[in-house]
Design an enzyme around this catalytic site. Structure first.
Site, short mmCIF file in Angstrom:
data_model
loop_
_atom_site.label_atom_id
_atom_site.label_comp_id
_atom_site.label_asym_id
_atom_site.label_seq_id
_atom_site.Cartn_x
_atom_site.Cartn_y
_atom_site.Cartn_z
N HIS A 18 7.36 -8.57 -8.00
CA HIS A 18 6.84 -9.51 -6.99
C HIS A 18 7.45 -10.91 -7.20
CE1 HIS A 18 3.01 -6.86 -7.07
NE2 HIS A 18 3.54 -6.69 -5.88
N LYS A 42 -7.51 0.08 -1.58
CA LYS A 42 -6.98 0.31 -2.93
C LYS A 42 -8.00 0.09 -4.05
CE LYS A 42 -2.02 -0.37 -2.31
NZ LYS A 42 -0.88 -1.24 -2.63
N ARG A 91 11.55 -1.68 -2.04
CA ARG A 91 12.12 -1.05 -3.23
C ARG A 91 12.87 0.23 -2.84
NH1 ARG A 91 6.45 -1.03 -6.07
NH2 ARG A 91 6.04 -0.82 -3.86
N SER A 129 2.70 -2.23 -9.40
CA SER A 129 1.46 -2.63 -10.06
C SER A 129 0.76 -1.39 -10.63
CB SER A 129 0.53 -3.32 -9.05
OG SER A 129 1.13 -4.48 -8.55
#
Ligand code: ADP
Length: 166
Positions: A18, A42, A91, A129
């Site tokens: 990030h 999430k 990504r 993460s």
């Protein structure tokens, strides 16, 4: 050209990937708002306050970068603040489908908005993460993947009930 852009995410927690995106974005825009979003899907490990604290600490060295939080739809925030540029990181191929849908939805909800994708340096292509949380939960060393303040925060969770069941 827009001078301000918003980089939204769950940032649970912020990683060096990030930060690489934030560094690149800060070279393109006068002001970049790193926006910590609640994310009901999430169920984040870290609270909104913790995620904001980590992001603020980790980005204070970048000129023009500020951290904010919002418990609502990103497009609502963007409309209120009159921001027309959203930054997202891209990504490996796996990000594409999700980001593609999100971009189209945001465009429907707020036609004036454009999403700009930035690719990180190759060392961050596979960093997420969730993988960082997984490593930390099993006592692995995450210091190469996250800022120091986050590594400390993650070592704390192993000794609390929040460290279980990741
Ligand atoms: P979200 O729940 O909105 O996807 P994340 O915090 O997981 O929030 O990610 C925010 C943005 O940062 C997304 O666009 C994601 O693809 C991107 N991102 C996450 N990790 C990396 C990384 N290692 N390198 C580049 N971009 C990343």
């Amino acid at each position: 050209m827009p001078e301000i852009a918003v980089y939204p995410g769950t940032f649970d927690p912020i990683t060096n990937g990030h930060i690489d995106i934030i560094r690149r974005a800060s070279g393109l825009f006068e002001k970049v708002i790193v926006l910590v979003i609640e994310n009901r899907e999430k169920s984040p490990l870290f609270s909104m306050d913790e995620r904001v604290k980590f992001a603020s600490f980790a980005t204070k060295k970048f000129k023009g970068v500020v951290v904010d939080s919002y418990k609502g739809l990103l497009v609502e925030y963007a409309k209120i603040k009159e921001i027309k540029t959203i930054i997202r990181g891209l990504r490996a191929v796996s990000d594409f489908d999700y980001e593609f849908q999100l971009t189209q939805l945001n465009r429907k909800l707020y036609p004036a908005v454009e999403t700009i994708f930035i690719m990180p340096g190759e060392e961050y292509f596979f960093l997420s993460s969730s993988s960082v949380k997984e490593i930390a939960a099993y006592g692995g060393n995450v210091s190469g993947f996250v800022p120091e303040i986050v590594a400390k925060g993650l070592s704390g969770i192993r000794t609390t009930k929040r460290g279980k069941g990741l």
